[in-house]
Motif scaffolding. Structure first.
Motif, PDB file in Angstrom:
ATOM      1  N   THR A   1      -5.289   0.175  -1.109  1.00  0.00           N
ATOM      2  CA  THR A   1      -4.754   1.045  -0.060  1.00  0.00           C
ATOM      3  C   THR A   1      -4.961   0.492   1.355  1.00  0.00           C
ATOM      4  OG1 THR A   1      -6.836   2.230  -0.308  1.00  0.00           O
ATOM      5  CG2 THR A   1      -4.893   3.210  -1.329  1.00  0.00           C
TER       6      THR A   1
ATOM      7  N   GLN B   1       0.870   4.991  -3.531  1.00  0.00           N
ATOM      8  CA  GLN B   1       0.591   3.605  -3.946  1.00  0.00           C
ATOM      9  C   GLN B   1       0.560   3.483  -5.456  1.00  0.00           C
ATOM     10  OE1 GLN B   1      -1.952   1.497  -5.312  1.00  0.00           O
ATOM     11  NE2 GLN B   1      -1.015  -0.363  -4.511  1.00  0.00           N
TER      12      GLN B   1
ATOM     13  N   THR C   1       0.812  -1.223   0.000  1.00  0.00           N
ATOM     14  CA  THR C   1       0.000   0.000   0.000  1.00  0.00           C
ATOM     15  C   THR C   1       0.842   1.268   0.000  1.00  0.00           C
ATOM     16  OG1 THR C   1      -0.027   0.264   2.407  1.00  0.00           O
ATOM     17  CG2 THR C   1      -1.685  -1.203   1.447  1.00  0.00           C
TER      18      THR C   1
ATOM     19  N   GLN D   1      -4.208   9.295   0.919  1.00  0.00           N
ATOM     20  CA  GLN D   1      -4.739   8.149   0.164  1.00  0.00           C
ATOM     21  C   GLN D   1      -5.731   7.351   1.015  1.00  0.00           C
ATOM     22  OE1 GLN D   1      -1.232   6.482  -2.483  1.00  0.00           O
ATOM     23  NE2 GLN D   1      -0.423   7.157  -0.537  1.00  0.00           N
TER      24      GLN D   1
END
Lengths: 554, 554
Positions: free
Chosen positions: B207, B393, B137, B340
């Motif tokens: 993620t 990522q 991730t 993210q």
């Protein structure tokens, strides 16, 4: 609110919760129409109240009404000639959205209290509602009273109890303190608010307007959603009375009566779709045809859609103690309300080489004859029979009997038109029982009405497989099994569990496969194509509201 | 089963139920990676276990495998080069259907016991999983450990607790006795069987493969459904370890390991759709883009579909005590894992004529500057900053930063590429903070990544209206509000409740808007377009199983 309906109805709520947990027998609404229960004059008063409505404008003050609508005709042969206020679909939705603003602020206690009070008052009008149900659906009076009154109220209360249970588990406030080792803990307070989804729509059915309408109506109302009740154009009155009672209770409690509205409409217009496709409508409860239910599931994507549709209900006969008791029980189920129940059995599977009974082997034909004779006996006295069969709600159902006759299958017991002693114009039909073979694909579809196929199968194993496959493919509300063998009973149960249909085993007494009891029996499973929900369980209520939290440091 | 995993894990289950009821702080899985908690060598052992996997065939024996697949690359700049068994989609589904036959018979105690045991063992492998999460991730190690390990396990346990709660309320057997006046009562016994829906599919995200994957995985597993876990092709390893642990526990318990399978696949193929559109798949849990989530909701009509998608998270600043504390808290949220996170704030609304603070008025530009400076300070030491930001990522996220720059808006704080001291090839970016006006429609869409707009509005009222409308139209997982005025706090809360988004008020300390705590905070509401479900509540679990009853006379 000035009137605390929650507190005054708390006891019945607590009893309902206990009953739903144990699933033992319980009902707060007596099913006996006896004067000792409901009062000496209750029956007459109810009938008079019903008669006073005939030929009049129904006393319901709905804002936004533009003229009236109504063309109900009793299946017992006379026009009701009642006119209901007609409100355009978009106006109903706007008024519901407006009502949502204050209703959402009232909170779970008020939503549930108002719901419980409405049910209590509906119970007091059970005789009037019974007449309304009888003369819109065609049910015999006793059934109209029980299923349309107390049993429907039970199902409504059940939904309210589940709704309360799910909401009550969300604390209003929570203290949250997370240790931070040597440092001070993190401390927060959190507030959890139950928020309704939005405008709810209930689409009623012509055969059980209250019994099938109340679960969705009360599940949505008790979770804070304003409800638009759209009755079938042929069975408006029972739901109009319901809406009238609801609006009275709302007004008394200091709430906007538009929290519950009636969407009466012409049979020919598209009010149902117009309401369903309004993006402000966030919950839809539907009872009716598979075509309409499937359409809603596919198209009303902006809403939570709960449907009860059609299926093929089946009976598996493997072996019996006493065929007469079996046949009597089944004949009652065939004849009851002329099979116009989503739970009525249609296909009866019997091995073609016969079954065992306590008195020895019986051939397929003997079993079939026993069933036919039990039906004949059940309807032999027209005066008694019409109380059981009631009248045919829809001409299409009468025509379906003719269509079934034209299949060319051997007739075990023909359907007859009976003359109703009190209502000579009533459309009364006795069950048609036909003999069929399991290879005949025409019987694996719903033949709604008093139409029964006694089906020859290769074996009980074959019967079970047929039943299972039919439930998976076409759906079913009920499955009935008769066997004296434990291993077969287990096979039937496993098949029912895999197909996702409830099973009644060896019913021979005063319980019938097409009847379910609130708080104990789930109606539908939500696990086969006949219905995507069960009445009632957590899943039926838990997604009608959402929780929005606010958190802050303390 | 020979091993009673339910009994051995009963205490943690009961604690979880109590925590979910009170919503107070609780976790059985320590979030501190301290040697005192997990053991002196745990960190090293976990890292070694991770390193031993690199460049190898992952030790997972999946029947039906046809070759291998795998092309994960650490966002910190190296290839994992791990090969996973590749099983065709239809074979996975067939094997799951086969496993369902015995798994369904195991019943709720076994389903829940196995689920709890898997979670316990996953906790023991938290360091290995942390490395796996970090290097798929791009999360910094601490976050990868906490969110990918104990916090994910908490969310899994929470789902199991809710599942047990809903199943446990259905009695296995009930006695039903209905009085019949002078006659004998009707007596029946009823058996209620919990039946799983069928094959479940979990579609993982790149993620937060475990944190977002565990709720659906464990909710389905604990309700009797076999689960196919389909990781994102860029983040297979954390879920491969999870599946490995699950299969070990299943085998130990005497169950078919195929109750949990891994669907590793190439980035370019359509395994996700092929699995989702298989009619045997009856439950789908999805985390990812709105496009894919909406597609599933529209097309996978044969399944219950639970989605978490994208939204626009917002901050409303009305008035503050101490702007520095506010800015510090928000800067952390902007920088954490480079934004993210589906919960990371994006749009910060500030009245264009400024706000009040304990130290007097601040102009819009002063507020914007304070935020930008806090971000600059947060990332000023690259060695510390990279632990917070982790790595990007997906290259598309880095490109999105450039696209945001090209909007031509005034730059309050530019995004910089940082060099990671340990991983020179890591793709590290600091937040980009831009100044915008509320009239700029380009900011009312998701800008996934470390991209923040400080938005000038007409007033706090305008800010609240903007926030509310944006949630309704685009969805949101979080909303943050800062105000010292009680009336404004109430307005913010009402707006949040109407739009259906959770609100965090005046966060200035060690709690951040993008973090939620299992058992206390709901993640998502299921009431706006960003997610159709919340983690976790009754609605998340109650429809993953159905109840089929059998009744008979006694």
């Amino acid at each position: 609110m000035s009137v605390d309906f929650f507190e005054s109805n708390r006891e019945v709520l607590e009893q309902a919760l206990a009953a739903a947990a144990s699933r033992a027998y319980w009902s707060p609404f007596p099913e006996s129409p006896s004067p000792r229960v409901y009062g000496e004059t209750a029956a007459q008063d109810g009938q008079k109240a019903f008669e006073a409505l005939l030929g009049q404008a129904f006393p319901l003050d709905l804002p936004g009404a533009q003229g009236t609508v109504g063309g109900e005709r009793s299946p017992f042969g006379f026009d009701l000639d009642i006119r209901y206020p007609k409100v355009p679909a978009d106006v109903l939705v706007q008024q519901a959205e407006q009502a949502l603003e204050s209703w959402r602020e009232a909170g779970p206690r008020a939503w549930v209290g108002v719901s419980l009070e409405i049910l209590k008052r509906l119970n007091q009008r059970s005789f009037e509602i019974a007449n309304a149900v009888q003369h819109t659906t065609g049910q015999g009076f006793m059934m109209a009273f029980q299923a349309g009154g107390p049993h429907a109220q039970d199902r409504g209360l059940e939904a309210v109890a589940y709704a309360w249970q799910e909401m009550a588990r969300i604390p209003e406030l929570a203290d949250w303190e997370k240790p931070q080792g040597k440092h001070d803990p993190l401390r927060m307070q959190k507030r959890f608010t139950i928020v309704p989804r939005g405008v709810a729509l209930v689409i009623g059915v012509s055969t059980f307007p209250t019994w099938n309408g109340y679960p969705g109506l009360f599940a949505s109302l008790a979770t804070g959603n304003p409800v638009i009740v759209k009755p079938h154009p042929g069975a408006i009155l029972p739901l109009a009375i319901t809406v009238q009672v609801a609006r009275q209770v709302l007004a008394e409690g200091g709430f906007d009566p538009n929290v519950v509205q009636l969407a009466a409409h012409e049979a020919t217009d598209d009010t149902a779709r117009e309401l369903a496709m309004n993006p402000a409508v966030r919950i839809i409860d539907f009872t009716g045809s598979s075509a309409n239910g499937n359409w809603l599931e596919a198209h009303a994507r902006h809403a939570q859609v709960y449907t009860e549709k059609a299926g093929v209900n089946q009976v598996i006969i493997d072996s019996v103690e006493d065929i007469k008791a079996v046949a009597r029980n089944l004949a009652f189920s065939f004849a009851l309300y002329s099979g116009q129940m989503c739970t009525a059995p249609q296909n009866v599977y019997v091995p073609r080489d016969g079954i065992t009974t306590a008195d020895g082997r019986m051939s397929f034909d003997e079993v079939a004859q026993a069933l036919a004779q039990a039906v004949e006996r059940m309807v032999s006295d027209p005066a008694k029979a019409v109380e059981l069969t009631g009248a045919i709600q829809n001409e299409a159902t009468a025509q379906r009997i003719d269509a079934a006759r034209e299949l060319g299958l051997p007739v075990l017991c023909d359907s007859r038109a009976l003359e109703h002693p009190q209502h000579p114009k009533a459309r009364v039909r006795t069950p048609l029982v036909l003999k069929a073979d399991a290879s005949d694909e025409r019987i694996f579809q719903e033949w709604f009405g008093p139409i029964v196929f006694v089906v020859a199968t290769d074996s009980t194993e074959h019967s079970i497989q047929l039943a299972r496959d039919t439930v998976v493919q076409h759906g079913a509300l009920t499955l009935s099994g008769y066997t004296t063998r434990d291993a077969v009973a287990i096979d039937m149960r496993k098949a029912a569990e895999r197909a996702g249909v409830s099973l009644s085993l060896n019913l021979t007494g005063g319980v019938f496969v097409n009847q379910t009891a609130a708080f104990s029996d789930f109606h539908g499973t939500g696990a086969n194509p006949a219905a995507n929900a069960a009445l009632s369980d957590s899943a039926f209520v838990a997604n009608r509201f959402r929780v929005v939290q606010t958190r802050w440091h303390v």
